[in-house]
Design a protein around this motif. Structure first.
Motif, PDB file in Angstrom:
ATOM      1  N   ILE A  14     -16.886  19.797   0.074  1.00 36.10           N
ATOM      2  CA  ILE A  14     -18.701  20.089  -0.883  1.00 36.10           C
ATOM      3  C   ILE A  14     -18.223  21.295  -1.444  1.00 36.10           C
ATOM      4  O   ILE A  14     -18.420  20.859  -2.114  1.00 36.10           O
ATOM      5  N   ARG A  15     -17.990  22.299  -1.240  1.00 32.64           N
ATOM      6  CA  ARG A  15     -17.533  23.018  -2.586  1.00 32.64           C
ATOM      7  C   ARG A  15     -16.751  22.703  -3.636  1.00 32.64           C
ATOM      8  O   ARG A  15     -16.210  23.299  -4.651  1.00 32.64           O
ATOM      9  N   LYS A  16     -16.073  22.676  -2.962  1.00 36.05           N
ATOM     10  CA  LYS A  16     -14.364  22.624  -3.990  1.00 36.05           C
ATOM     11  C   LYS A  16     -14.110  21.013  -4.451  1.00 36.05           C
ATOM     12  O   LYS A  16     -13.703  20.516  -5.774  1.00 36.05           O
ATOM     13  N   GLU A  17     -14.163  20.035  -3.811  1.00 38.17           N
ATOM     14  CA  GLU A  17     -13.679  18.132  -4.133  1.00 38.17           C
ATOM     15  C   GLU A  17     -15.368  18.259  -5.709  1.00 38.17           C
ATOM     16  O   GLU A  17     -16.595  17.484  -4.801  1.00 38.17           O
ATOM     17  N   SER A  18     -14.786  17.135  -6.758  1.00 43.67           N
ATOM     18  CA  SER A  18     -15.450  17.000  -7.419  1.00 43.67           C
ATOM     19  C   SER A  18     -16.540  15.837  -7.132  1.00 43.67           C
ATOM     20  O   SER A  18     -17.739  15.861  -7.550  1.00 43.67           O
ATOM     21  N   CYS A  19     -16.338  15.338  -6.469  1.00 47.37           N
ATOM     22  CA  CYS A  19     -17.452  14.235  -6.125  1.00 47.37           C
ATOM     23  C   CYS A  19     -18.491  14.772  -4.901  1.00 47.37           C
ATOM     24  O   CYS A  19     -18.700  13.874  -4.722  1.00 47.37           O
ATOM     25  N   PHE A  20     -18.386  15.294  -4.567  1.00 50.91           N
ATOM     26  CA  PHE A  20     -19.343  16.047  -3.757  1.00 50.91           C
ATOM     27  C   PHE A  20     -20.323  16.881  -4.597  1.00 50.91           C
ATOM     28  O   PHE A  20     -21.168  17.447  -4.161  1.00 50.91           O
ATOM     29  N   SER A  21     -20.297  17.300  -5.535  1.00 53.83           N
ATOM     30  CA  SER A  21     -20.550  18.707  -6.928  1.00 53.83           C
ATOM     31  C   SER A  21     -21.999  18.166  -7.331  1.00 53.83           C
ATOM     32  O   SER A  21     -23.043  19.275  -7.308  1.00 53.83           O
ATOM     33  N   HIS A  22     -22.661  17.027  -6.561  1.00 53.45           N
ATOM     34  CA  HIS A  22     -24.001  16.710  -6.846  1.00 53.45           C
ATOM     35  C   HIS A  22     -25.245  16.878  -5.250  1.00 53.45           C
ATOM     36  O   HIS A  22     -25.965  17.599  -5.721  1.00 53.45           O
ATOM     37  N   THR A  23     -23.835  17.582  -5.158  1.00 51.06           N
ATOM     38  CA  THR A  23     -24.719  17.777  -3.421  1.00 51.06           C
ATOM     39  C   THR A  23     -25.140  19.077  -3.313  1.00 51.06           C
ATOM     40  O   THR A  23     -25.085  20.287  -3.745  1.00 51.06           O
ATOM     41  N   GLU A  24     -26.479  18.479  -2.637  1.00 54.56           N
ATOM     42  CA  GLU A  24     -27.407  19.382  -2.430  1.00 54.56           C
ATOM     43  C   GLU A  24     -27.781  20.360  -1.504  1.00 54.56           C
ATOM     44  O   GLU A  24     -27.308  21.414  -1.089  1.00 54.56           O
ATOM     45  N   HIS A  25     -27.497  19.333   0.119  1.00 54.42           N
ATOM     46  CA  HIS A  25     -28.110  20.485   1.215  1.00 54.42           C
ATOM     47  C   HIS A  25     -26.625  19.829   2.040  1.00 54.42           C
ATOM     48  O   HIS A  25     -26.388  18.807   2.269  1.00 54.42           O
ATOM     49  N   LEU A  26     -26.175  20.646   3.376  1.00 56.59           N
ATOM     50  CA  LEU A  26     -25.401  20.527   3.922  1.00 56.59           C
ATOM     51  C   LEU A  26     -26.586  21.370   4.953  1.00 56.59           C
ATOM     52  O   LEU A  26     -26.380  22.478   5.785  1.00 56.59           O
ATOM     53  N   VAL A  27     -26.654  20.371   6.254  1.00 55.28           N
ATOM     54  CA  VAL A  27     -28.086  20.852   7.654  1.00 55.28           C
ATOM     55  C   VAL A  27     -27.471  19.756   9.401  1.00 55.28           C
ATOM     56  O   VAL A  27     -27.871  18.309   8.572  1.00 55.28           O
ATOM     57  N   VAL A  28     -27.213  20.450   9.988  1.00 56.97           N
ATOM     58  CA  VAL A  28     -26.813  20.764  11.397  1.00 56.97           C
ATOM     59  C   VAL A  28     -26.976  21.014  12.086  1.00 56.97           C
ATOM     60  O   VAL A  28     -27.170  22.108  12.179  1.00 56.97           O
ATOM     61  N   MET A  29     -27.715  19.819  13.013  1.00 59.44           N
ATOM     62  CA  MET A  29     -28.089  20.429  14.141  1.00 59.44           C
ATOM     63  C   MET A  29     -27.055  19.998  15.301  1.00 59.44           C
ATOM     64  O   MET A  29     -27.370  18.664  15.502  1.00 59.44           O
ATOM     65  N   HIS A  30     -27.027  21.026  15.841  1.00 63.41           N
ATOM     66  CA  HIS A  30     -26.154  20.409  17.498  1.00 63.41           C
ATOM     67  C   HIS A  30     -26.884  20.691  18.476  1.00 63.41           C
ATOM     68  O   HIS A  30     -26.941  21.551  18.688  1.00 63.41           O
ATOM     69  N   GLY A  31     -27.746  19.851  19.545  1.00 61.57           N
ATOM     70  CA  GLY A  31     -28.079  20.387  21.055  1.00 61.57           C
ATOM     71  C   GLY A  31     -29.177  20.779  20.179  1.00 61.57           C
ATOM     72  O   GLY A  31     -30.070  20.576  19.433  1.00 61.57           O
ATOM     73  N   ASN A  32     -29.493  21.753  20.708  1.00 67.61           N
ATOM     74  CA  ASN A  32     -30.591  22.966  20.446  1.00 67.61           C
ATOM     75  C   ASN A  32     -29.820  24.336  19.249  1.00 67.61           C
ATOM     76  O   ASN A  32     -31.316  25.137  19.088  1.00 67.61           O
ATOM     77  N   ARG A  34     -28.482  25.158  15.480  1.00 65.81           N
ATOM     78  CA  ARG A  34     -28.824  24.620  14.476  1.00 65.81           C
ATOM     79  C   ARG A  34     -27.789  25.124  13.378  1.00 65.81           C
ATOM     80  O   ARG A  34     -27.113  26.353  13.042  1.00 65.81           O
ATOM     81  N   VAL A  35     -26.603  24.510  13.236  1.00 67.10           N
ATOM     82  CA  VAL A  35     -24.368  25.201  13.190  1.00 67.10           C
ATOM     83  C   VAL A  35     -25.190  25.618  11.289  1.00 67.10           C
ATOM     84  O   VAL A  35     -24.496  25.853  11.743  1.00 67.10           O
ATOM     85  N   ALA A  36     -25.512  24.772  11.023  1.00 68.92           N
ATOM     86  CA  ALA A  36     -25.683  24.926   9.810  1.00 68.92           C
ATOM     87  C   ALA A  36     -26.449  24.403   8.604  1.00 68.92           C
ATOM     88  O   ALA A  36     -27.585  23.602   8.993  1.00 68.92           O
ATOM     89  N   GLU A  37     -26.988  25.257   7.572  1.00 71.43           N
ATOM     90  CA  GLU A  37     -28.134  24.971   7.066  1.00 71.43           C
ATOM     91  C   GLU A  37     -27.300  25.376   4.932  1.00 71.43           C
ATOM     92  O   GLU A  37     -28.224  26.380   4.519  1.00 71.43           O
ATOM     93  N   HIS A  38     -27.178  25.189   4.584  1.00 73.12           N
ATOM     94  CA  HIS A  38     -26.594  25.278   3.421  1.00 73.12           C
ATOM     95  C   HIS A  38     -27.228  24.372   2.547  1.00 73.12           C
ATOM     96  O   HIS A  38     -27.206  22.878   2.444  1.00 73.12           O
ATOM     97  N   ALA A  39     -27.559  25.240   1.785  1.00 74.68           N
ATOM     98  CA  ALA A  39     -28.022  25.263  -0.133  1.00 74.68           C
ATOM     99  C   ALA A  39     -26.371  25.129  -0.804  1.00 74.68           C
ATOM    100  O   ALA A  39     -26.853  26.197  -1.237  1.00 74.68           O
TER     101      ALA A  39
END
Length: 317
Positions: A14-32, A34-39
């Motif tokens: 998401i940070r490096k590829e230009s096709c994802f440059s519009h992406t604002e957030h990635l949040v991931v929860m696996h089980g209980n 929270r693995v990721a909370e990226h803005a």
């Protein structure tokens, strides 16, 4: 590769590829956990933003609550709920048809939602007047107008504003305190899009569906039966996601596991994989879309695959 490693790979893409440059957030929860909370931009993960057509899946959630409360029937028709002024060809379209986008209306041209939104009023009446291209239940067509008509039917069934109902019946149990829900010129909250919620709110929505309708604290917001019906394939679907369709949820498979997701323009996706206890949220900024943009949903597949491999390894042990 572990889930954490797969999330790190997704984050790097998401940070490096230009096709994802519009992406604002990635949040991931696996089980209980929270693995990721990226803005990736200025908007924090707890700040509301336009969720576009993910609004439809929120509307599906409200329908489930209204069914549980005994205030809404999936078999009810547009004619029953909206009255005698409904065109004859539309009267037998049921709530189930609207939820599955098989009502048969023409959603193009002057009945496309962008054209309807340019009108000074009478949006629902205009949508009801759309020509019928097929019999109810016969064919899927992605139809923003069907969701807005569904919102109008929900108002009649509830006897109250759906936003007021949502605040009490859905948002409060999920801990959602900030939102903005635009309204049409006749004061009906949009059924088709543009509700504003935060990525963490969307995570709560995904977790609610993962739990079969039970909110944190044990309060049931819709039945497990409704959840199962809403997230099974009712048709093969079509554009824009080109996968199966349930009750305003897209239904598919990732890494061999049954998956359903809410999707919206500019890269808004809430992905739920029940067998892996996994929920991911990705969002994007419409204003930042480039010519080669891709939804960050593309990187979610790797996260699901890693979770699936982890489950297999645990089973092998």
């Amino acid at each position: 590769m572990t889930v954490d490693e797969a999330v790190a790979v997704a984050d790097a893409r998401i940070r490096k590829e230009s096709c994802f440059s519009h992406t604002e957030h990635l949040v991931v929860m696996h089980g209980n956990r929270r693995v990721a909370e990226h803005a990736y931009g200025r908007r924090a993960v707890d700040e509301p933003g336009d969720i576009f057509s993910v609004t439809k899946s929120v509307l599906s959630t409200l329908v489930g609550s209204a069914v549980l409360d005994g205030r809404f029937r999936l078999e009810a028709t547009v004619g029953e709920l909206l009255g005698r002024s409904v065109p004859e060809a539309v009267k037998q379209v049921s709530m189930r048809h609207l939820l599955t986008m098989t009502g048969g209306a023409d959603p193009s041209g002057e009945y496309d939602i962008d054209a309807v939104m340019a009108l000074p009023g009478g949006w629902v009446d205009t949508l009801l007047s759309a020509p019928r291209l097929s019999a109810p239940g016969a064919q899927f067509r992605y139809d923003n107008g069907a969701a807005h008509v569904l919102a109008a039917c929900l108002v009649r069934a509830l006897g109250e504003d759906p936003e007021v109902y949502a605040a009490r019946r859905l948002f409060a149990p999920l801990g959602i305190t900030r939102w903005h829900w635009p309204r049409d010129p006749d004061a009906l909250p949009y059924g088709f899009g543009h509700l504003q919620l935060s990525p963490l709110d969307l995570l709560a929505l995904g977790r609610l569906w993962l739990a079969g309708g039970t909110a944190p604290g044990g309060r049931r917001l819709f039945t497990a039966e409704y959840a199962a019906d809403a997230t099974r394939v009712h048709s093969a679907g079509g554009p824009p996601e080109c996968t199966g369709y349930g009750f305003l949820w897209w239904v598919t498979e990732m890494a061999g596991h049954a998956t359903y997701f809410a999707g919206g323009y500019a890269g808004q996706h809430v992905v739920v994989v029940p067998s892996l206890d996994l929920v991911t949220v990705t969002t994007g900024a419409e204003a930042a879309l480039g010519a080669n943009w891709r939804p960050a949903l593309d990187v979610v597949h790797g996260i699901v695959a890693a979770a699936a491999r982890g489950e297999l390894s645990a089973d092998d042990c």
